[in-house]
Design a protein around this motif. Structure first.
Motif, PDB file in Angstrom:
ATOM      1  N   TRP A 146       1.855  -2.234   9.781  1.00 55.91           N
ATOM      2  CA  TRP A 146       2.132  -3.147   8.669  1.00 55.91           C
ATOM      3  C   TRP A 146       1.940  -4.599   9.101  1.00 55.91           C
ATOM      4  CZ3 TRP A 146       3.078  -2.978   3.511  1.00 55.91           C
ATOM      5  CH2 TRP A 146       3.564  -4.147   2.922  1.00 55.91           C
TER       6      TRP A 146
ATOM      7  N   GLN B 168      -3.575   6.441  10.785  1.00 54.36           N
ATOM      8  CA  GLN B 168      -3.954   5.928   9.466  1.00 54.36           C
ATOM      9  C   GLN B 168      -5.438   6.096   9.271  1.00 54.36           C
ATOM     10  OE1 GLN B 168      -5.780   3.089   8.037  1.00 54.36           O
ATOM     11  NE2 GLN B 168      -6.692   2.705  10.038  1.00 54.36           N
TER      12      GLN B 168
ATOM     13  N   LEU C  99      -1.457   7.863   5.637  1.00 50.92           N
ATOM     14  CA  LEU C  99      -0.704   7.708   6.876  1.00 50.92           C
ATOM     15  C   LEU C  99      -0.066   9.050   7.201  1.00 50.92           C
ATOM     16  CD1 LEU C  99       1.234   4.423   5.945  1.00 50.92           C
ATOM     17  CD2 LEU C  99      -0.939   4.601   7.176  1.00 50.92           C
TER      18      LEU C  99
ATOM     19  N   GLN D 168       5.055   2.413  12.272  1.00 50.43           N
ATOM     20  CA  GLN D 168       4.595   1.968  10.961  1.00 50.43           C
ATOM     21  C   GLN D 168       4.714   0.443  10.861  1.00 50.43           C
ATOM     22  OE1 GLN D 168       6.057   4.277   7.676  1.00 50.43           O
ATOM     23  NE2 GLN D 168       5.594   2.684   6.194  1.00 50.43           N
TER      24      GLN D 168
ATOM     25  N   LEU E 177       1.818   6.771  14.572  1.00 52.08           N
ATOM     26  CA  LEU E 177       1.376   6.805  13.186  1.00 52.08           C
ATOM     27  C   LEU E 177      -0.145   6.729  13.152  1.00 52.08           C
ATOM     28  CD1 LEU E 177       2.464   6.717  10.207  1.00 52.08           C
ATOM     29  CD2 LEU E 177       1.919   4.271  10.304  1.00 52.08           C
TER      30      LEU E 177
ATOM     31  N   PRO F 254       2.240  11.729  -2.278  1.00 51.76           N
ATOM     32  CA  PRO F 254       2.879  11.450  -0.994  1.00 51.76           C
ATOM     33  C   PRO F 254       3.863  12.549  -0.597  1.00 51.76           C
ATOM     34  CG  PRO F 254       2.961   9.537  -2.428  1.00 51.76           C
ATOM     35  CD  PRO F 254       2.483  10.682  -3.263  1.00 51.76           C
TER      36      PRO F 254
ATOM     37  N   SER G 223       6.599   6.082   1.999  1.00 51.66           N
ATOM     38  CA  SER G 223       6.518   6.521   3.385  1.00 51.66           C
ATOM     39  C   SER G 223       7.622   7.504   3.738  1.00 51.66           C
ATOM     40  CB  SER G 223       6.543   5.325   4.327  1.00 51.66           C
ATOM     41  OG  SER G 223       7.773   4.659   4.243  1.00 51.66           O
ATOM     42  N   TYR G 224       7.406   8.176   4.844  1.00 48.29           N
ATOM     43  CA  TYR G 224       8.350   9.144   5.394  1.00 48.29           C
ATOM     44  C   TYR G 224       8.530   8.836   6.873  1.00 48.29           C
ATOM     45  CZ  TYR G 224       7.860  11.758   1.094  1.00 48.29           C
ATOM     46  OH  TYR G 224       7.872  12.120  -0.225  1.00 48.29           O
TER      47      TYR G 224
ATOM     48  N   PHE H   3       1.129  10.214   3.520  1.00 46.45           N
ATOM     49  CA  PHE H   3       1.852   9.268   2.675  1.00 46.45           C
ATOM     50  C   PHE H   3       1.188   7.901   2.723  1.00 46.45           C
ATOM     51  CE2 PHE H   3       3.850   9.786   6.807  1.00 46.45           C
ATOM     52  CZ  PHE H   3       3.965   8.496   7.289  1.00 46.45           C
ATOM     53  N   THR H   4       1.805   6.926   2.065  1.00 48.07           N
ATOM     54  CA  THR H   4       1.292   5.559   2.006  1.00 48.07           C
ATOM     55  C   THR H   4       2.406   4.604   2.448  1.00 48.07           C
ATOM     56  OG1 THR H   4       2.027   5.161  -0.258  1.00 48.07           O
ATOM     57  CG2 THR H   4      -0.154   6.184   0.021  1.00 48.07           C
ATOM     58  N   PHE H   5       2.083   3.337   2.541  1.00 48.60           N
ATOM     59  CA  PHE H   5       3.122   2.355   2.835  1.00 48.60           C
ATOM     60  C   PHE H   5       4.186   2.351   1.734  1.00 48.60           C
ATOM     61  CE2 PHE H   5      -0.028  -0.033   5.556  1.00 48.60           C
ATOM     62  CZ  PHE H   5       0.698   0.077   6.740  1.00 48.60           C
TER      63      PHE H   5
END
Length: 171
Positions: free
Chosen positions: A83, A12, A112, A79, A10, A138, A148-149, A143-145
């Motif tokens: 996190w 970021q 992300l 991810q 991932l 997204p 997400s994908y 995407f974002t937290f």
């Protein structure tokens, strides 16, 4: 870069607009926290890589998104690893104080995206992913937290060509 058993990682990017010049005394508390936070990231489970300006300990001298904008670009095995570092470590305390040093963003400031293991994203690629998120919201491409994908959902975007171009995938 650390080795990883994962086929994908991932990436970021987050950007932050300084309220004052980086060498301003009001930003010094943030600057003083950079080395310990970066050392914690470097040693965190799942950390793979982070952007560092040549000859420096961090990337704060790079200003590809604007003179008052600092960038943070890193790669993580999962991810969950990102996190955990972001929200379950000493990094969280720095995030709680971000309004002391950075303007509130009115548009996306974090993107992300999944990349093949071993690929190091360029700043241009990262800024393009952020622009895509801002323009289209997204998607598996960026995407974002909160939205997400999975890597499987993003498989068609795992191309590591110039600027992270997708492999024959429409937007």
């Amino acid at each position: 870069m650390t080795s990883s058993p994962h086929a994908v990682h991932l990436a970021q990017l987050n950007v932050a607009t300084l309220l004052h010049p980086f060498d301003d005394p009001r930003v010094k508390p943030f600057a003083d926290l950079l080395d310990p936070v970066n050392a914690a990231a470097d040693g965190a489970p799942g950390f793979v890589w982070r952007l560092v300006e040549e000859g420096a300990a961090d990337a704060t001298g790079l200003r590809p998104a604007g003179e008052n904008v600092i960038v943070n670009l890193s790669v993580w095995e999962t991810q969950e690893a990102l996190w955990d570092f972001s929200y379950r470590s000493g990094h969280l305390e720095v995030m709680r104080r971000r309004r002391e040093w950075f303007a509130r963003h009115v548009e996306a400031h974090l993107a992300l995206w999944w990349i093949p293991a071993g690929h190091l994203p360029t700043v241009a690629e990262a800024l393009e992913r952020l622009a895509d998120l801002r323009a289209h919201g997204p998607s598996p491409r960026a995407f974002t937290f909160a939205s997400s994908y999975t890597a499987a959902e993003a498989a068609q975007y795992l191309g590591s060509g110039a600027a992270g171009e997708p492999l024959n995938a429409p937007r």
